[in-house]
Write a protein that holds these residues in place. Structure first.
Motif, mmCIF file in Angstrom:
data_model
loop_
_atom_site.group_PDB
_atom_site.id
_atom_site.type_symbol
_atom_site.label_atom_id
_atom_site.label_comp_id
_atom_site.label_asym_id
_atom_site.label_seq_id
_atom_site.Cartn_x
_atom_site.Cartn_y
_atom_site.Cartn_z
ATOM 1 N N VAL A 93 54.286 -32.309 24.077
ATOM 2 C CA VAL A 93 54.849 -31.195 23.308
ATOM 3 C C VAL A 93 53.684 -30.458 22.662
ATOM 4 O O VAL A 93 52.785 -31.086 22.088
ATOM 5 C CB VAL A 93 55.841 -31.691 22.239
ATOM 6 C CG1 VAL A 93 56.224 -30.570 21.280
ATOM 7 C CG2 VAL A 93 57.079 -32.278 22.895
ATOM 8 N N VAL A 110 58.361 -36.011 14.847
ATOM 9 C CA VAL A 110 57.167 -36.693 15.353
ATOM 10 C C VAL A 110 57.466 -38.159 15.625
ATOM 11 O O VAL A 110 57.031 -38.722 16.649
ATOM 12 C CB VAL A 110 56.003 -36.542 14.355
ATOM 13 C CG1 VAL A 110 54.850 -37.477 14.723
ATOM 14 C CG2 VAL A 110 55.515 -35.101 14.318
ATOM 15 N N ILE A 128 52.003 -35.149 20.996
ATOM 16 C CA ILE A 128 52.198 -33.842 20.380
ATOM 17 C C ILE A 128 50.819 -33.241 20.127
ATOM 18 O O ILE A 128 49.969 -33.859 19.475
ATOM 19 C CB ILE A 128 52.945 -33.932 19.041
ATOM 20 C CG1 ILE A 128 54.238 -34.734 19.185
ATOM 21 C CG2 ILE A 128 53.245 -32.538 18.498
ATOM 22 C CD1 ILE A 128 54.172 -36.105 18.558
ATOM 23 N N LEU A 185 50.072 -38.060 17.849
ATOM 24 C CA LEU A 185 49.895 -36.737 17.245
ATOM 25 C C LEU A 185 48.430 -36.328 17.308
ATOM 26 O O LEU A 185 47.561 -36.986 16.721
ATOM 27 C CB LEU A 185 50.390 -36.757 15.799
ATOM 28 C CG LEU A 185 50.374 -35.433 15.036
ATOM 29 C CD1 LEU A 185 51.193 -34.365 15.743
ATOM 30 C CD2 LEU A 185 50.883 -35.641 13.611
#
Length: 433
Positions: A52, A76, A86, A110
């Motif tokens: 993403v 998340v 992400i 992340l």
């Protein structure tokens, strides 16, 4: 097995903010950017995408940090549990809030790129082999006057696609929001540039490299029209990048022009408006995720109801609402640009006030009102500017950059007032007769 790289890309979430002009009886959490963000997360999980991508402005403003934090953390966490990375950069609204938020989140997947305004690359791998290189730059201050591409020096690669992630103002020289030129993006070795900052979605360059603004996933004001939602980015082995919008927004703002010629009264005009909007919803809109359609109506045509429409359009805005299938439809505003059902050419032959107004309207329609009625246009411009500077507009100025009224605004105002006055004069004349 499909070896193509598949991404779900969005930006300008503005978590903590809420769409404007939502009717009180319909307002609620389901229409918030948070709800669309979580729908985007679920879409990514359902599609089992490779990553993403978020192109900045996750947080609307620093003072909305805590409201945004919980919503972002929730999404998340779901993506992290699904093993979906992400990739995110900071924009002008969250240049200071987003880095703190990322540092406080416990998520291995992340990837925050471009800290302190320095270009940074992160490589996504599959089975130990690179399948994409993400190259990102983040705002380190609210305003950035130079192009981030001036400092771009990452080497080209040939083992996997290069994907640029950038919050920037495209082809807007002098912008204070990281101005970049299309030519700079074309000259790079990147296969696709995924941009944030502009809330209206759309492909800016279709050929390699693909350059795209995702737009805000949930529109935030009537200026953000058309469908909104994240985009799928698919890159096969030949690197022919394909982009397709996924319309997940629950709110849609639209503008519809309705010709009410021949309507005898506002009630008849209302029926015409309703029919036009229903047809628009049925034939033009993807309603799978849509819950509310807010329509800005522009009325045109010559009608005996002109004066009544001018007088009653505010009440029509409040009262005209209905459902079309699963979608609630409400009127955001009605602009009355109709004309009285009169012969202006014939009326202008006289030498009274009505003839003056008829001549003015004819000049506005087909001539140069500034040349023929300069003093009148000046008076109208002064009135419009005085209204524009009123304190009532201060909240709107804080949210958007309002442009000063110009001759076009003055002439539009003058035309509206002249039509109403002419209709009133003619009505008084008919009453005396």
């Amino acid at each position: 097995m499909n070896d193509a790289l598949e991404l779900l890309y969005t930006g300008d979430l503005h978590l903590g903010r809420h769409p404007s002009r939502i009717p009180d009886d319909l307002d609620g959490p389901k229409l918030s950017p948070k709800a669309v963000w979580l729908s985007t997360v679920q879409e990514a999980i359902d599609r089992d995408v490779d990553a993403v991508v978020i192109a900045g402005d996750v947080v609307d403003q620093e003072n909305r940090y805590f409201e945004a934090y919980g919503a972002f953390e929730d999404g998340v966490a779901q993506l992290d549990e699904a093993g979906i990375p992400i990739v995110v950069v900071a924009g002008n609204h969250d240049f200071d809030a987003l880095p703190d938020m990322v540092d406080n989140l416990d998520a291995d997947t992340l990837q925050f790129l471009g800290r302190d305004g320095q270009w940074e690359r992160w490589t996504l791998e599959r089975d130990g082999e690179p399948i994409a290189h993400f190259e990102g730059w983040s705002f380190s201050a609210e305003h950035v006057y130079d192009s981030p591409l001036d400092e771009y020096d990452l080497p080209a690669t040939d083992d996997a696609p290069q994907i640029g992630v950038l919050h920037a103002d495209l082809d807007s020289r002098g912008s204070r929001y990281a101005p970049v030129l299309s030519s700079e993006l074309r000259d790079s070795a990147v296969d696709a540039w995924l941009l944030g900052h502009i809330h209206s979605p759309g492909i800016q360059i279709a050929s390699r490299p693909l350059v795209l603004y995702s737009g805000s996933p949930q529109p935030l004001d009537p200026g953000e029209q058309r469908a909104h939602g994240p985009w799928t980015i698919t890159i096969p082995e030949n690197r022919d990048v394909q982009a397709e919008q996924v319309p997940l927004a629950s709110v849609r703002y639209d503008r519809i022009s309705v010709d009410v010629s021949g309507a005898d009264d506002p009630q008849e005009a209302t029926a015409v408006i309703s029919d036009e909007i229903k047809e628009h919803v049925r034939s033009e809109l993807d309603t799978r995720s849509l819950k509310l359609s807010l329509v800005r109506v522009h009325l045109t045509g010559r009608t005996d109801a002109h004066s009544a429409l001018v007088d009653q359009h505010r009440s029509m805005e409040r009262d005209l609402g209905f459902r079309e299938g699963s979608v609630s439809v409400r009127i955001e505003s009605i602009g009355v640009d109709t004309r009285p059902a009169i012969d202006l050419e014939d009326l202008a032959e006289g030498d009274n006030a009505a003839a003056f107004l008829a001549g003015l309207l004819l000049e506005i329609e087909d001539g140069d009102p500034r040349e023929a009625y300069g003093d009148v246009v000046d008076d109208s411009l002064g009135a419009v500017r005085q209204a524009h500077s009123a304190n009532a507009y201060n909240p709107l100025r804080r949210e958007t950059e309002l442009e000063d009224p110009d001759d076009d605004d003055a002439i539009e105002h003058l035309e509206q007032q002249a039509r109403v006055l002419l209709d009133t004069l003619l009505s008084q004349k008919e009453g005396k007769a």
